[in-house]
Design a protein around this motif. Structure first.
Motif, PDB file in Angstrom:
ATOM      1  N   ALA A  37       5.935  11.021   1.934  1.00 37.41           N
ATOM      2  CA  ALA A  37       4.966  11.552   2.891  1.00 37.41           C
ATOM      3  C   ALA A  37       4.312  10.413   3.666  1.00 37.41           C
ATOM      4  O   ALA A  37       3.818   9.451   3.095  1.00 37.41           O
ATOM      5  N   GLY A  38       4.324  10.506   4.975  1.00 35.84           N
ATOM      6  CA  GLY A  38       3.748   9.466   5.824  1.00 35.84           C
ATOM      7  C   GLY A  38       4.773   8.494   6.347  1.00 35.84           C
ATOM      8  O   GLY A  38       4.554   7.834   7.371  1.00 35.84           O
ATOM      9  N   ASP A  39       5.924   8.389   5.655  1.00 37.86           N
ATOM     10  CA  ASP A  39       6.976   7.452   6.081  1.00 37.86           C
ATOM     11  C   ASP A  39       8.109   8.142   6.824  1.00 37.86           C
ATOM     12  O   ASP A  39       8.882   7.494   7.524  1.00 37.86           O
ATOM     13  N   TYR A  40       8.222   9.469   6.622  1.00 38.70           N
ATOM     14  CA  TYR A  40       9.336  10.211   7.217  1.00 38.70           C
ATOM     15  C   TYR A  40       8.816  11.361   8.078  1.00 38.70           C
ATOM     16  O   TYR A  40       7.716  11.877   7.851  1.00 38.70           O
ATOM     17  N   VAL A  41       9.627  11.775   9.010  1.00 36.88           N
ATOM     18  CA  VAL A  41       9.310  12.899   9.869  1.00 36.88           C
ATOM     19  C   VAL A  41       9.375  14.200   9.066  1.00 36.88           C
ATOM     20  O   VAL A  41      10.313  14.403   8.290  1.00 36.88           O
ATOM     21  N   ASP A  42       8.388  15.064   9.244  1.00 38.15           N
ATOM     22  CA  ASP A  42       8.441  16.401   8.638  1.00 38.15           C
ATOM     23  C   ASP A  42       9.396  17.262   9.456  1.00 38.15           C
ATOM     24  O   ASP A  42       9.246  17.390  10.677  1.00 38.15           O
ATOM     25  N   GLY A  43      10.352  17.877   8.771  1.00 37.04           N
ATOM     26  CA  GLY A  43      11.308  18.719   9.470  1.00 37.04           C
ATOM     27  C   GLY A  43      10.705  20.048   9.873  1.00 37.04           C
ATOM     28  O   GLY A  43       9.616  20.412   9.415  1.00 37.04           O
TER      29      GLY A  43
ATOM     30  N   ARG B 176      16.913   5.092  10.456  1.00 39.04           N
ATOM     31  CA  ARG B 176      15.810   4.132  10.457  1.00 39.04           C
ATOM     32  C   ARG B 176      15.613   3.566  11.855  1.00 39.04           C
ATOM     33  O   ARG B 176      16.552   3.104  12.489  1.00 39.04           O
ATOM     34  N   TYR B 177      14.357   3.597  12.304  1.00 37.45           N
ATOM     35  CA  TYR B 177      14.041   3.139  13.655  1.00 37.45           C
ATOM     36  C   TYR B 177      13.606   1.687  13.704  1.00 37.45           C
ATOM     37  O   TYR B 177      13.698   1.039  14.747  1.00 37.45           O
ATOM     38  N   ASN B 178      13.096   1.164  12.593  1.00 32.17           N
ATOM     39  CA  ASN B 178      12.678  -0.242  12.538  1.00 32.17           C
ATOM     40  C   ASN B 178      11.691  -0.578  13.656  1.00 32.17           C
ATOM     41  O   ASN B 178      11.735  -1.661  14.244  1.00 32.17           O
ATOM     42  N   VAL B 179      10.829   0.393  13.947  1.00 25.51           N
ATOM     43  CA  VAL B 179       9.826   0.233  15.001  1.00 25.51           C
ATOM     44  C   VAL B 179       8.467   0.600  14.418  1.00 25.51           C
ATOM     45  O   VAL B 179       8.352   1.627  13.736  1.00 25.51           O
ATOM     46  N   PRO B 180       7.430  -0.221  14.654  1.00 22.26           N
ATOM     47  CA  PRO B 180       6.104   0.114  14.118  1.00 22.26           C
ATOM     48  C   PRO B 180       5.646   1.503  14.574  1.00 22.26           C
ATOM     49  O   PRO B 180       5.851   1.892  15.722  1.00 22.26           O
ATOM     50  N   ASN B 181       5.052   2.245  13.638  1.00 25.38           N
ATOM     51  CA  ASN B 181       4.502   3.582  13.897  1.00 25.38           C
ATOM     52  C   ASN B 181       5.557   4.621  14.247  1.00 25.38           C
ATOM     53  O   ASN B 181       5.224   5.714  14.692  1.00 25.38           O
ATOM     54  N   ARG B 182       6.830   4.310  14.054  1.00 29.72           N
ATOM     55  CA  ARG B 182       7.888   5.285  14.291  1.00 29.72           C
ATOM     56  C   ARG B 182       8.465   5.687  12.928  1.00 29.72           C
ATOM     57  O   ARG B 182       8.987   4.840  12.181  1.00 29.72           O
ATOM     58  N   LYS B 183       8.354   6.954  12.586  1.00 27.77           N
ATOM     59  CA  LYS B 183       8.793   7.415  11.277  1.00 27.77           C
ATOM     60  C   LYS B 183      10.309   7.555  11.218  1.00 27.77           C
ATOM     61  O   LYS B 183      10.959   7.895  12.212  1.00 27.77           O
ATOM     62  N   ASP B 184      10.858   7.275  10.036  1.00 24.55           N
ATOM     63  CA  ASP B 184      12.288   7.463   9.811  1.00 24.55           C
ATOM     64  C   ASP B 184      12.585   8.956   9.635  1.00 24.55           C
ATOM     65  O   ASP B 184      11.665   9.771   9.490  1.00 24.55           O
TER      66      ASP B 184
END
Length: 458
Positions: free
Chosen positions: A341-347, A305-313
């Motif tokens: 979808a939209g909250d996490y990075v696509d691998g 978790r990055y806890n940064v706006p617009n940065r996906k987990d």
């Protein structure tokens, strides 16, 4: 056709469709019975197709397609539950209905309201097209009712010959022939029934031609420890997450327990470890040291978790060998629609692949995470010489029974599959699709459970 005759046909069409929709939805009361759910689901689908073929006007076709859509909503909303996510799945099922149900309209346009065996392939083609759209867009295949039939022993072995898409099409051809039986008369009814039944029997024969891997002795049997986290709400449950020190202690204690049980491999479920991005290297070093201490290979899924706006987990999994060396870091590729979808990075479009030694034998292992297993096309990228497929997962109650059908992936990959699930079912499946061990992990927290995993030669 006069109005009276049209009304009579429509009442019959509506009756068949309504009965079919009721049968289609009925498995909600016994989803744990996969074969029974499949029988009712397919019978319901047959009658709904029959009803659509009796429609005498465009308006009637539209009304019957609406019932078909409603049946899918009632049947598959159980996947997401009846909470806030309910509305999110309705557009997806509308897309499914528009594509698969277009077969009703095409048949009506070509036959001018008169059902004919010449059109038997139309609905199977549109139904399979809908399944392809859902697979290629990573939505998954939970709504594919054919997957229940694919779970039937004898039929499921055909996955090696046809793949999921091909087998779905063949099953729908059978369904399409049988859908003519309630609405045809005389010889045509016998022909439709005969072809449908013959094709169904042929699937069993073709499935039987697949060499039985269960008759072979495994080259290795691994003792695998399955570790579970503390109780955490399904979504947005950060307040129930353990502190960093508590998480480290739990990990160490479960590794110690696995060592005491003589584990050859330790597997944790999806998102077992929640890590703030700035602490990743520190935690990773602790994990390495712990693995090195106990000398047991480990698959450890984590959430960064990055806890940064617009940065996906990032939802990923580390695989360490017994020396603590990091052999692979796999990032989840297929994210759950609406939920992830939209909250996490696509691998990257590639499963994790490692080779690990156990008792002097090398084992080729593939790694995917949870919803990845719903994409049969993605699984084709797994190398043919893979012997073990690891699927760490995290389910919620309403999705559990649907996801148990994914045990058939072991047949497609031709490898033993171990799916370890938080708040769901963990199971071990042979390459022939036989479930040799199933554990219910609902309500099981902070535990280590042992399973024996057979490994077969390639």
């Amino acid at each position: 056709m006069n109005d009276t005759k049209k009304d009579r046909f429509y009442r019959r069409a509506l009756g068949l469709t309504a009965i079919g929709a009721a049968l289609f939805v009925l498995p909600l009361f016994f989803l744990h019975h996969q074969i029974l759910s499949g029988v009712f689901g397919i019978c319901g689908l047959i009658l709904m197709i029959s009803g659509a073929r009796l429609a005498a006007s465009w308006k009637q076709v539209l009304g019957i397609t609406g019932i078909y859509y409603l049946a899918y909503i009632l049947r598959f909303l159980t996947v997401f539950g009846f909470g806030s996510l309910m509305l999110s799945s309705i557009p997806l099922l509308l897309l499914w209905t528009v594509i698969s149900g277009s077969g009703f309209f095409i048949e009506f346009a070509l036959g001018r309201g008169k059902p004919h065996l010449f059109f038997v392939l139309l609905f199977p083609l549109t139904y399979t097209a809908a399944n392809l759209v859902f697979l290629t867009t990573n939505i998954g295949n939970i709504q594919n009712i054919c997957n229940y039939v694919i779970c039937i022993p004898g039929i499921r072995q055909n996955l090696r010959w046809f793949s999921e898409t091909g087998l779905t099409f063949v099953i729908m051809v059978i369904v399409s022939f049988l859908a003519f039986v309630p609405i045809m008369r005389g010889r045509m009814r016998v022909v439709a029934a005969g072809i449908g039944v013959s094709l169904f029997v042929s699937l069993f024969v073709a499935g039987g031609l697949t060499a039985s891997r269960d008759a072979e002795a495994p080259v290795l049997k691994l003792r695998v420890a399955l570790g579970t986290l503390n109780k955490v709400p399904f979504y947005g449950g950060e307040e129930s997450q353990l502190s960093e020190d508590e998480q480290m202690t739990l990990f160490f204690e479960q590794m110690r327990k696995a060592s005491e049980e003589g584990a050859d491999l330790v597997v944790f479920h999806e998102e077992y470890y929640l890590i703030d991005a700035e602490r990743e290297e520190f935690i990773l070093e602790y994990i390495r040291a712990t693995v090195t201490h106990f000398q047991i290979p480990v698959l450890l899924p984590v959430e960064i978790r990055y806890n940064v706006p617009n940065r996906k987990d990032v939802n990923k999994a580390y695989f360490f060998d017994a020396s603590g060396k990091l052999l692979n870091t796999y990032v989840k590729n297929n994210l759950v629609p609406m939920v992830e979808a939209g909250d996490y990075v696509d691998g990257p479009e590639q499963p994790g692949i490692v080779t690990c030694d156990f008792h002097g034998q090398s084992v080729k292992i593939a790694i995917i995470i949870c919803f990845d297993v719903n994409d049969s096309y993605y699984l084709r990228k797994i190398p043919k010489d893979t012997q073990l497929l690891l699927v760490p997962s995290w389910d919620w109650n309403t999705v559990n029974e649907e996801q148990r059908r994914m045990s058939v992936r072991a047949i497609e990959v031709d490898a033993t599959m171990l799916k370890h699930t938080y708040e769901g079912f963990s199971y071990v499946v042979t390459p022939q699709g036989r479930v040799v061990k199933e554990l219910d992990n609902r309500g099981v927290y902070e535990k280590v459970r042992m399973v024996t995993v057979p490994i077969y030669g390639k």
